[in-house]
Scaffold this motif. Structure first.
Motif, PDB file in Angstrom:
ATOM      1  N   LYS A  77     -22.674 -10.726   7.037  1.00 20.55           N
ATOM      2  CA  LYS A  77     -23.139  -9.375   7.364  1.00 20.55           C
ATOM      3  C   LYS A  77     -22.044  -8.583   8.075  1.00 20.55           C
ATOM      4  O   LYS A  77     -21.824  -7.409   7.780  1.00 20.55           O
ATOM      5  N   LYS A  78     -21.346  -9.216   9.004  1.00 22.10           N
ATOM      6  CA  LYS A  78     -20.272  -8.529   9.729  1.00 22.10           C
ATOM      7  C   LYS A  78     -19.093  -8.218   8.799  1.00 22.10           C
ATOM      8  O   LYS A  78     -18.471  -7.168   8.919  1.00 22.10           O
ATOM      9  N   TYR A  79     -18.795  -9.110   7.878  1.00 22.56           N
ATOM     10  CA  TYR A  79     -17.735  -8.879   6.895  1.00 22.56           C
ATOM     11  C   TYR A  79     -18.091  -7.671   6.033  1.00 22.56           C
ATOM     12  O   TYR A  79     -17.273  -6.771   5.845  1.00 22.56           O
ATOM     13  N   ILE A  80     -19.301  -7.649   5.532  1.00 21.76           N
ATOM     14  CA  ILE A  80     -19.769  -6.542   4.692  1.00 21.76           C
ATOM     15  C   ILE A  80     -19.680  -5.228   5.466  1.00 21.76           C
ATOM     16  O   ILE A  80     -19.173  -4.224   4.957  1.00 21.76           O
ATOM     17  N   LYS A  81     -20.156  -5.240   6.697  1.00 18.81           N
ATOM     18  CA  LYS A  81     -20.149  -4.029   7.522  1.00 18.81           C
ATOM     19  C   LYS A  81     -18.723  -3.541   7.758  1.00 18.81           C
ATOM     20  O   LYS A  81     -18.444  -2.335   7.662  1.00 18.81           O
ATOM     21  N   LEU A  82     -17.810  -4.448   8.047  1.00 11.44           N
ATOM     22  CA  LEU A  82     -16.421  -4.069   8.286  1.00 11.44           C
ATOM     23  C   LEU A  82     -15.775  -3.505   7.030  1.00 11.44           C
ATOM     24  O   LEU A  82     -15.100  -2.471   7.079  1.00 11.44           O
TER      25      LEU A  82
END
Length: 88
Positions: A77-82
């Motif tokens: 999720k954090k990868y996608i958001k970044l």
């Protein structure tokens, strides 16, 4: 988010990232992307410690250790958001 949806969105983000050049991203962002990706895809059964004292690898390992408390789903999720913040 359903696991299948998360995996699809993660793979889409990885595809977007594959077109980004290192020169286009600050080093701290590169390290965060690396750490989130590594945590999201890490298979503990294949983990080996290497005796590589390369400074670049030390920074990558440090970035990963800093987020190692995240689950694989959280890291995805954090990868996608970044990635999405970078393409805006």
């Amino acid at each position: 988010m359903i696991e299948e949806d998360l995996e699809k969105k993660f793979q889409e983000a990885v595809e977007i990232a594959s077109f980004m050049t290192q020169a286009s991203l600050p080093q701290d962002v590169q390290l965060r992307l690396y750490a989130f990706y590594k945590q999201a895809t890490f298979d503990k059964s294949n983990f080996t410690v290497t005796d590589n004292s390369d400074l670049r690898n030390a920074f990558k390992t440090n970035a990963w250790i800093q987020i190692s408390h995240l689950t694989q789903a959280q890291a995805k999720k954090k990868y996608i958001k970044l990635i999405h913040s970078l393409i805006k």
